[in-house]
Design a protein around this motif. Structure first.
Motif, PDB file in Angstrom:
ATOM      1  N   MET A   1       1.062  -1.193   0.039  1.00 17.99           N
ATOM      2  CA  MET A   1       0.247  -0.121   0.044  1.00 17.99           C
ATOM      3  C   MET A   1       1.074   1.534   0.161  1.00 17.99           C
ATOM      4  N   SER A   2       0.832   1.940  -1.037  1.00 17.91           N
ATOM      5  CA  SER A   2       1.443   3.563  -1.053  1.00 17.91           C
ATOM      6  C   SER A   2       0.509   4.219   0.404  1.00 17.91           C
ATOM      7  N   LEU A   3       1.604   5.817   0.072  1.00 14.05           N
ATOM      8  CA  LEU A   3       1.748   6.642   1.008  1.00 14.05           C
ATOM      9  C   LEU A   3       0.215   7.290   0.250  1.00 14.05           C
ATOM     10  N   GLN A   4       0.108   7.644  -0.932  1.00 10.20           N
ATOM     11  CA  GLN A   4      -0.870   8.168  -1.513  1.00 10.20           C
ATOM     12  C   GLN A   4      -2.323   7.337  -0.909  1.00 10.20           C
ATOM     13  N   ASP A   5      -2.604   5.612  -0.500  1.00 15.62           N
ATOM     14  CA  ASP A   5      -3.341   5.163  -0.350  1.00 15.62           C
ATOM     15  C   ASP A   5      -3.765   5.673   1.085  1.00 15.62           C
ATOM     16  N   GLN A   6      -2.517   5.632   1.806  1.00 15.85           N
ATOM     17  CA  GLN A   6      -2.801   5.159   3.162  1.00 15.85           C
ATOM     18  C   GLN A   6      -3.316   6.784   3.427  1.00 15.85           C
ATOM     19  N   LEU A   7      -2.623   7.792   2.821  1.00 15.65           N
ATOM     20  CA  LEU A   7      -3.979   9.028   2.646  1.00 15.65           C
ATOM     21  C   LEU A   7      -5.031   9.344   2.898  1.00 15.65           C
ATOM     22  N   MET A   8      -5.476   8.977   1.046  1.00 19.19           N
ATOM     23  CA  MET A   8      -6.015   9.088   1.020  1.00 19.19           C
ATOM     24  C   MET A   8      -7.522   8.118   1.768  1.00 19.19           C
ATOM     25  N   LYS A   9      -7.007   7.098   2.625  1.00 20.30           N
ATOM     26  CA  LYS A   9      -7.597   5.746   3.056  1.00 20.30           C
ATOM     27  C   LYS A   9      -7.934   7.021   4.967  1.00 20.30           C
ATOM     28  N   ALA A  10      -6.896   7.517   5.575  1.00 18.60           N
ATOM     29  CA  ALA A  10      -7.347   8.553   6.301  1.00 18.60           C
ATOM     30  C   ALA A  10      -7.778   9.031   6.212  1.00 18.60           C
ATOM     31  N   GLY A  11      -8.005  10.165   5.064  1.00 25.97           N
ATOM     32  CA  GLY A  11      -8.877  11.498   4.285  1.00 25.97           C
ATOM     33  C   GLY A  11      -8.211  12.713   4.686  1.00 25.97           C
ATOM     34  N   VAL A  13      -6.080  12.850   1.879  1.00 28.48           N
ATOM     35  CA  VAL A  13      -6.446  13.618   1.020  1.00 28.48           C
ATOM     36  C   VAL A  13      -7.294  13.026  -0.228  1.00 28.48           C
ATOM     37  N   SER A  14      -7.992  13.669  -0.876  1.00 30.91           N
ATOM     38  CA  SER A  14      -8.951  13.517  -1.909  1.00 30.91           C
ATOM     39  C   SER A  14      -8.788  12.691  -2.715  1.00 30.91           C
ATOM     40  N   LYS A  15      -9.496  12.413  -3.458  1.00 37.30           N
ATOM     41  CA  LYS A  15      -9.278  10.915  -5.015  1.00 37.30           C
ATOM     42  C   LYS A  15      -9.271  12.208  -6.059  1.00 37.30           C
ATOM     43  N   HIS A  16      -9.369  13.749  -6.076  1.00 37.16           N
ATOM     44  CA  HIS A  16      -9.569  13.852  -6.995  1.00 37.16           C
ATOM     45  C   HIS A  16      -7.412  15.065  -6.451  1.00 37.16           C
TER      46      HIS A  16
END
Length: 175
Positions: A1-11, A13-16
């Motif tokens: 799991m990448s850092l980007q995915d972790q940040l999105m999961k934590a809320g 960072v948005s998908k956009h």
């Protein structure tokens, strides 16, 4: 799991925002520009600064250790080659940094001092008579330890116009 995915999961960072960051990264790679990771750059700079400070500190410690070793060598040279003057009854006067000082020596030691075979060294507020060869070795390391070395070669030169040239000062003159 990448850092980007972790940040999105934590809320955080948005998908956009994640797509936008990927696009700008892709454009930078495509145009030939390197993507600079600021964290890596600062870490490298900090490591370089720390290495520089460590080198300077090590050089300073080495200089201090060398100085201590040099002083130990001088002390050993003087103490091991010091002449015994415990039976000295003749006062030998000399100047130490503008102060007239005297040590009591035997007649043989006095002759050695006068003839330039012995020198006077100062070690921890006491005076030691050492051979001139040892005094030269001490001078090479630090000349502040040597108080007196009589050089007979310099005394033999006589000025042609000196009115007192015929009146030589005796070597054993006590003052």
């Amino acid at each position: 799991m990448s850092l980007q995915d972790q940040l999105m999961k934590a809320g955080l960072v948005s998908k956009h925002d994640a797509k936008k960051a990927n696009k700008s990264k892709h454009r930078a790679l495509k145009s030939g520009k390197k993507v600079i990771n600021e964290a890596k750059q600062t870490a490298v700079e900090k490591r370089e600064e720390q290495a520089k400070r460590d080198r300077e500190l090590n050089a300073q410690r080495k200089a201090e250790a060398d100085k201590k070793a040099l002083i130990a060598q001088i002390k050993q040279l003087i103490s091991t080659n010091s002449q015994d003057r415990s039976r000295g009854e003749i006062a030998y006067n000399f100047s130490d940094k503008g102060t007239i000082t005297k040590v009591f020596v035997t007649e043989a030691l006095q002759n050695g001092l006068v003839n330039g075979q012995l020198a006077i060294a100062k070690l921890e507020d006491s005076y030691h008579l050492i051979p001139t060869g040892i005094a030269d070795k001490v001078k090479q390391r630090d000349d502040s330890y040597i108080v007196l070395v009589n050089d007979r070669k310099a005394d033999t030169s006589v000025d042609e116009e000196d009115p007192y040239a015929d009146f030589q000062i005796p070597d054993d003159l006590m003052w």
